[in-house]
Design a protein around this motif. Sequence first.
Motif, PDB file in Angstrom:
ATOM      1  N   PRO A 281     -13.337  16.875 -31.839  1.00 22.58           N
ATOM      2  CA  PRO A 281     -12.196  16.388 -31.054  1.00 22.58           C
ATOM      3  C   PRO A 281     -11.901  14.908 -31.299  1.00 22.58           C
ATOM      4  O   PRO A 281     -10.845  14.420 -30.925  1.00 22.58           O
ATOM      5  CB  PRO A 281     -12.650  16.621 -29.604  1.00 22.58           C
ATOM      6  N   ILE A 282     -12.835  14.213 -31.978  1.00 21.14           N
ATOM      7  CA  ILE A 282     -12.628  12.776 -32.212  1.00 21.14           C
ATOM      8  C   ILE A 282     -11.997  12.528 -33.590  1.00 21.14           C
ATOM      9  O   ILE A 282     -11.014  11.805 -33.699  1.00 21.14           O
ATOM     10  CB  ILE A 282     -13.965  12.005 -32.064  1.00 21.14           C
TER      11      ILE A 282
ATOM     12  N   VAL B 180     -14.837  11.726 -23.068  1.00 20.52           N
ATOM     13  CA  VAL B 180     -14.427  10.978 -21.862  1.00 20.52           C
ATOM     14  C   VAL B 180     -13.097  10.256 -22.102  1.00 20.52           C
ATOM     15  O   VAL B 180     -12.235  10.221 -21.218  1.00 20.52           O
ATOM     16  CB  VAL B 180     -15.515   9.937 -21.484  1.00 20.52           C
ATOM     17  N   GLN B 181     -12.937   9.696 -23.305  1.00 22.16           N
ATOM     18  CA  GLN B 181     -11.718   8.922 -23.577  1.00 22.16           C
ATOM     19  C   GLN B 181     -10.450   9.790 -23.611  1.00 22.16           C
ATOM     20  O   GLN B 181      -9.343   9.270 -23.566  1.00 22.16           O
ATOM     21  CB  GLN B 181     -11.856   8.076 -24.863  1.00 22.16           C
ATOM     22  N   HIS B 182     -10.610  11.143 -23.679  1.00 19.07           N
ATOM     23  CA  HIS B 182      -9.436  12.031 -23.645  1.00 19.07           C
ATOM     24  C   HIS B 182      -9.130  12.522 -22.243  1.00 19.07           C
ATOM     25  O   HIS B 182      -8.167  13.239 -22.031  1.00 19.07           O
ATOM     26  CB  HIS B 182      -9.665  13.255 -24.553  1.00 19.07           C
TER      27      HIS B 182
ATOM     28  N   ILE C 204      -9.875  23.245 -19.356  1.00 21.22           N
ATOM     29  CA  ILE C 204     -10.141  21.811 -19.193  1.00 21.22           C
ATOM     30  C   ILE C 204     -11.078  21.551 -18.016  1.00 21.22           C
ATOM     31  O   ILE C 204     -11.670  20.470 -17.923  1.00 21.22           O
ATOM     32  CB  ILE C 204      -8.790  21.043 -19.055  1.00 21.22           C
ATOM     33  N   ALA C 205     -11.227  22.549 -17.122  1.00 13.57           N
ATOM     34  CA  ALA C 205     -12.073  22.371 -15.926  1.00 13.57           C
ATOM     35  C   ALA C 205     -13.524  22.738 -16.257  1.00 13.57           C
ATOM     36  O   ALA C 205     -13.823  23.897 -16.540  1.00 13.57           O
ATOM     37  CB  ALA C 205     -11.550  23.219 -14.779  1.00 13.57           C
ATOM     38  N   LYS C 206     -14.398  21.742 -16.191  1.00 13.99           N
ATOM     39  CA  LYS C 206     -15.795  21.988 -16.547  1.00 13.99           C
ATOM     40  C   LYS C 206     -16.443  22.987 -15.589  1.00 13.99           C
ATOM     41  O   LYS C 206     -17.213  23.857 -16.001  1.00 13.99           O
ATOM     42  CB  LYS C 206     -16.554  20.653 -16.526  1.00 13.99           C
TER      43      LYS C 206
ATOM     44  N   LYS D 232      -4.617  19.998 -26.965  1.00 14.58           N
ATOM     45  CA  LYS D 232      -5.184  19.613 -28.269  1.00 14.58           C
ATOM     46  C   LYS D 232      -6.443  20.453 -28.474  1.00 14.58           C
ATOM     47  O   LYS D 232      -7.554  19.926 -28.482  1.00 14.58           O
ATOM     48  CB  LYS D 232      -5.532  18.123 -28.235  1.00 14.58           C
ATOM     49  N   PRO D 233      -6.311  21.765 -28.605  1.00  8.98           N
ATOM     50  CA  PRO D 233      -7.497  22.621 -28.670  1.00  8.98           C
ATOM     51  C   PRO D 233      -8.299  22.367 -29.952  1.00  8.98           C
ATOM     52  O   PRO D 233      -7.727  22.441 -31.051  1.00  8.98           O
ATOM     53  CB  PRO D 233      -6.926  24.047 -28.645  1.00  8.98           C
TER      54      PRO D 233
END
Length: 277
Positions: free
Chosen positions: A6-7, A42-44, A123-125, A147-148
């Motif tokens: 994701p990065i 975290v930054q997303h 998106i919900a942990k 952004k999968p």
Amino acid sequence: MPYICPICQLPLVQHIPSKGYYCKKKHHFDLAKEGYLNLLPVQHKKSKDPGDSRAMMRSRRNFLESEYYLPMAKAIATLIDKYKPESRPMHVLDMGCGEGYYSRQIKAFCECSADIDLHGIDIAKNAIFAAAKKQQNAHFIVASNKKPPYADNFFDLILKVYAPSNENEVKRILKTKGFLLTVTPGPKHLWQLKEFIYKKVNEHNITVDLPEDFEQIESQRISYKIKPDQISRMALLQMTPFAWRVKNEMLNTIQRANGLEIETDFILTLAQLKLKT
Ligand SMILES: C[S@@+](CC[C@H](N)C(=O)[O-])C[C@H]1O[C@@H](n2cnc3c(N)ncnc32)[C@H](O)[C@@H]1O
Ligand SMILES: [Zn+2]
């Protein structure tokens, strides 16, 4: 491999002894004890706990596990069987899967279940934690549908039950000729519950907007009445977007409305990606 970082968007590869995932740039993601991956850096994140709250997730699980929506879930399984591709395995994604009810039903009711490589994203942990804990035969990740973090052209079919998504990303991760199966509320969905809440209840629009480059293959309307008991009725209310409008007094009225019959009304739309532009 199904996942990308994701990065940096490079492929993620699993490191067998640790079961964690790495990219070539050494970004690293651990596999949780329950078997899910957290690919939401975290930054997303736009908030500390994005997505549905734990309370909403619990209400949804309590209500769905009582099988009031089983006919709709079985219709999803039937459509997946009908359009399964020649190639094996069939890669299926439950997008915005929540606590995983439909993922579990796909594995339980699809005749081609053994050939399905099933993935779920939310998106919900808290929801993914609950989904992964209950289902070992699927791969769940915490990430955003916007952004999968999946590889291009990976999926044969994407299921979207009341969940947001990004059109371009759906196209990117779906194979050409792949399917998008969307479930949306029909005109009369939860009509009797809404009558308690709104002065005037309006029918939902029946037309479903297909993303560009998709062609509708089938559309089904499934509607039937349910008579949820008090606990399920309150859980149903809590999992709907109109729950926050309900004042305490009305909550009590709905709680006491024993024997209330509620219409369900679902539109299942199956569309096929014709070409990639
Ligand atoms: C109405 S619920 C539906 C859950 C599940 N499909 C079901 O029907 O049981 C919508 C789900 O979408 C998730 N969601 C909201 N925004 C999202 C996003 N940007 N990416 C992934 N999931 C998201 C929520 O956390 C929630 O679980
Ligand atoms: Zn990376």
